[in-house]
Design a protein around this motif. Structure first.
Motif, PDB file in Angstrom:
ATOM      1  N   TRP A  79       0.822  -1.217   0.000  1.00  0.00           N
ATOM      2  CA  TRP A  79       0.000   0.000   0.000  1.00  0.00           C
ATOM      3  C   TRP A  79       0.856   1.268   0.000  1.00  0.00           C
ATOM      4  N   THR A  80       2.030   1.204   0.621  1.00  0.00           N
ATOM      5  CA  THR A  80       2.928   2.366   0.576  1.00  0.00           C
ATOM      6  C   THR A  80       3.269   2.699  -0.869  1.00  0.00           C
ATOM      7  N   GLU A  81       3.609   1.658  -1.633  1.00  0.00           N
ATOM      8  CA  GLU A  81       3.963   1.863  -3.042  1.00  0.00           C
ATOM      9  C   GLU A  81       2.768   2.447  -3.813  1.00  0.00           C
ATOM     10  N   LEU A  82       1.581   1.865  -3.571  1.00  0.00           N
ATOM     11  CA  LEU A  82       0.376   2.334  -4.265  1.00  0.00           C
ATOM     12  C   LEU A  82       0.028   3.778  -3.884  1.00  0.00           C
ATOM     13  N   PHE A  83       0.148   4.100  -2.603  1.00  0.00           N
ATOM     14  CA  PHE A  83      -0.201   5.454  -2.140  1.00  0.00           C
ATOM     15  C   PHE A  83       0.752   6.490  -2.750  1.00  0.00           C
ATOM     16  N   LEU A  84       2.053   6.155  -2.773  1.00  0.00           N
ATOM     17  CA  LEU A  84       3.024   7.115  -3.299  1.00  0.00           C
ATOM     18  C   LEU A  84       2.823   7.313  -4.803  1.00  0.00           C
ATOM     19  N   ASP A  85       2.368   6.267  -5.502  1.00  0.00           N
ATOM     20  CA  ASP A  85       2.095   6.403  -6.936  1.00  0.00           C
ATOM     21  C   ASP A  85       0.803   7.178  -7.199  1.00  0.00           C
ATOM     22  N   ASN A  86       0.064   7.507  -6.137  1.00  0.00           N
ATOM     23  CA  ASN A  86      -1.201   8.230  -6.302  1.00  0.00           C
ATOM     24  C   ASN A  86      -1.283   9.358  -5.266  1.00  0.00           C
ATOM     25  N   ALA A  87      -0.112   9.869  -4.913  1.00  0.00           N
ATOM     26  CA  ALA A  87      -0.008  10.800  -3.777  1.00  0.00           C
ATOM     27  C   ALA A  87      -0.838  12.063  -3.986  1.00  0.00           C
ATOM     28  N   ASP A  88      -0.973  12.546  -5.224  1.00  0.00           N
ATOM     29  CA  ASP A  88      -1.736  13.781  -5.451  1.00  0.00           C
ATOM     30  C   ASP A  88      -3.219  13.577  -5.129  1.00  0.00           C
ATOM     31  N   PHE A  89      -3.834  12.556  -5.738  1.00  0.00           N
ATOM     32  CA  PHE A  89      -5.272  12.336  -5.504  1.00  0.00           C
ATOM     33  C   PHE A  89      -5.559  11.890  -4.075  1.00  0.00           C
ATOM     34  N   LEU A  90      -4.746  10.963  -3.551  1.00  0.00           N
ATOM     35  CA  LEU A  90      -4.979  10.505  -2.176  1.00  0.00           C
ATOM     36  C   LEU A  90      -4.772  11.649  -1.184  1.00  0.00           C
ATOM     37  N   GLY A  91      -3.758  12.492  -1.447  1.00  0.00           N
ATOM     38  CA  GLY A  91      -3.516  13.653  -0.580  1.00  0.00           C
ATOM     39  C   GLY A  91      -4.741  14.556  -0.513  1.00  0.00           C
ATOM     40  N   GLU A  92      -5.375  14.791  -1.673  1.00  0.00           N
ATOM     41  CA  GLU A  92      -6.596  15.621  -1.700  1.00  0.00           C
ATOM     42  C   GLU A  92      -7.716  14.985  -0.871  1.00  0.00           C
ATOM     43  N   GLU A  93      -7.885  13.678  -1.034  1.00  0.00           N
ATOM     44  CA  GLU A  93      -8.948  12.995  -0.274  1.00  0.00           C
ATOM     45  C   GLU A  93      -8.684  13.057   1.230  1.00  0.00           C
ATOM     46  N   LEU A  94      -7.410  12.896   1.607  1.00  0.00           N
ATOM     47  CA  LEU A  94      -7.074  12.973   3.029  1.00  0.00           C
ATOM     48  C   LEU A  94      -7.340  14.370   3.577  1.00  0.00           C
ATOM     49  N   ASP A  95      -6.960  15.393   2.814  1.00  0.00           N
ATOM     50  CA  ASP A  95      -7.267  16.767   3.241  1.00  0.00           C
ATOM     51  C   ASP A  95      -8.763  16.941   3.433  1.00  0.00           C
ATOM     52  N   THR A  96      -9.536  16.427   2.473  1.00  0.00           N
ATOM     53  CA  THR A  96     -10.992  16.597   2.537  1.00  0.00           C
ATOM     54  C   THR A  96     -11.580  15.912   3.758  1.00  0.00           C
ATOM     55  N   VAL A  97     -11.187  14.671   4.017  1.00  0.00           N
ATOM     56  CA  VAL A  97     -11.803  13.951   5.137  1.00  0.00           C
ATOM     57  C   VAL A  97     -11.370  14.556   6.476  1.00  0.00           C
ATOM     58  N   ILE A  98     -10.114  15.017   6.562  1.00  0.00           N
ATOM     59  CA  ILE A  98      -9.659  15.669   7.802  1.00  0.00           C
ATOM     60  C   ILE A  98     -10.455  16.955   8.034  1.00  0.00           C
ATOM     61  N   GLU A  99     -10.670  17.709   6.954  1.00  0.00           N
ATOM     62  CA  GLU A  99     -11.461  18.946   7.060  1.00  0.00           C
ATOM     63  C   GLU A  99     -12.905  18.630   7.477  1.00  0.00           C
ATOM     64  N   SER A 100     -13.480  17.607   6.865  1.00  0.00           N
ATOM     65  CA  SER A 100     -14.854  17.224   7.208  1.00  0.00           C
ATOM     66  C   SER A 100     -14.953  16.825   8.681  1.00  0.00           C
ATOM     67  N   LEU A 101     -14.021  15.979   9.116  1.00  0.00           N
ATOM     68  CA  LEU A 101     -14.040  15.521  10.512  1.00  0.00           C
ATOM     69  C   LEU A 101     -13.866  16.688  11.480  1.00  0.00           C
TER      70      LEU A 101
END
Lengths: 269, 269
Positions: A215-237
């Protein structure tokens, strides 16, 4: 994932050649499921090749063996990110007379290993297909053939997407789910809740158990989109946290009602 | 919740009197499931009374009807927070010769309403019991009687807890799960992911659909513990976000491996 493909094809009477980096796994598969080893001799005999590895190892396999793949064959991968994979693999296949089609089966469990693989893993599941640039007629022909070859897997649907569409959606539906689930169990209360765990806790934490290096490899290969989703969920929470801290019943209820409405809308589509 | 209790008792041949704030629901239940209405006449005939309402309405019911409850009867509630409920309800019952026992069945679904109620809703589920202050012998007697009365529900286990232990644990296993799930669907990607939704998304968002007024009341009655859990999960998620933003593979893998290890430890207990 590779084991489930092998079992699905073998169960349908299709001859399967396989390879695994762990020799004992391959040997077990050769006793139970597959006809023989996928090597320099058998690669040219295959109509369909499924590369079910990590991103880097998928690319490495093609670098090494692309020249041996039979003309007209289809090579697919099962990697959970598609921009890096499709760009690199399509380029690698360019000189050769076979077709690479990026794929991502929307299936799997929190377990890994050949013993957990099942012939019916893909039954009814969506298969996301990211075909290379080609004209409409050629694409239709390749996709019909791919669907035919994958019939033993009994996918429920095939979704065509660009690599970018895939990566944006998967950041939300799969990658974010794994991060949130994995983060959830880090509460000090997690170790102490025996007798209090209802279905909601079980569901939220099912995929907390995961293969960290993959998953580390997969996350780093998609860091831009996953980063946006993480920002969004942290903001929502944080919005709920702030409403709760302020004991603002109206705001808290509005936030909960909004999530409820969105979920119903999605389910109702 | 009340409907499932009614159906479980009725299925076991126990006579049930019921009340619902929606008259049509009560009438449906009286055709299908229950013997009659729980009112001034029938309250004194009941051995067990299950108050399956919101926190405020549970307290109101006792304020109004405590004097009518039969001597020796047991009154339980099913509210998802226990400090406010038990303190207030135990005080309300003090002058009367029946016993109030705070309860919280670890069961239920994302659906509500009598039509979704099931006689087997509690089968195998844990029941958390928060008994009032009493000496050990008296408590043992009350619990044995309660277990006997609840037999038709087929709970899998009974967990004794203080109101504080309950509220701390439930903030993590249930309340936080509902907030996180409800927050999860607020991503703009949520409306646009058809064909990409694997099991992990479905599990993460199952309880996004919720009864907003009820949960608002429950969250505010447990704002201290839930607030701590929300702070913790936001902090945990921020650590992954930061590692990802820094493209720090080693840190990201360590965070994921830590969650995986904790989840395995919890499962292995």
């Amino acid at each position: 994932m590779g084991g489930s493909f092998a079992k699905a094809f073998a169960a349908a009477g299709v001859e399967v050649f396989a390879w695994n980096r762990t020799r004992s796994t391959l040997e077990l598969a050769m006793i139970e499921t597959v006809t023989g080893e996928l090597d320099e001799t058998t690669i040219p005999t295959c109509e369909l090749i499924v590369l079910a590895g990590y991103p880097a190892s998928t690319i490495e396999w093609l670098e090494r063996y692309a020249a041996l793949v039979s003309p007209g064959a289809i090579v697919i991968d099962t990697v959970g990110v598609k921009r890096v994979i499709c760009e690199r693999c399509e380029a690698l296949c360019e000189p050769y007379p076979f077709t690479f089609v990026g794929c991502h089966p929307m299936a799997g469990t929190q377990y890994s290993g050949f013993a957990r693989a099942r012939a019916n893993m893909f039954k009814g599941a969506p298969m996301v297909v990211v075909p290379p640039e080609m004209d409409d007629l050629e694409r239709a022909t390749v996709l019909e053939r791919l669907k035919g070859l994958l019939e033993p897997c009994q996918f429920g649907s095939f979704t065509l997407a660009t690599a970018e569409e895939h990566d944006r959606n998967i950041a939300f539906t799969s990658q974010l789910a794994h991060v949130v689930s994995n983060a959830y169990v880090k509460s000090p209360t997690a170790r102490d809740h025996r007798g209090f765990s209802a279905g909601s806790y079980k569901d939220l934490t099912r995929v907390a158990r995961l293969n960290a290096p993959m998953w580390t490899e997969l996350f780093l290969d998609n860091a831009d989109f996953l980063g946006e989703e993480l920002d969004t969920v942290i903001e929502s929470l944080s919005a709920y946290r702030d409403a709760l801290a302020a004991r603002d019943a109206e705001r808290l209820e509005a936030l909960l009602a909004e999530g409820d409405r969105i979920k119903r809308e999605i389910e109702g589509r």
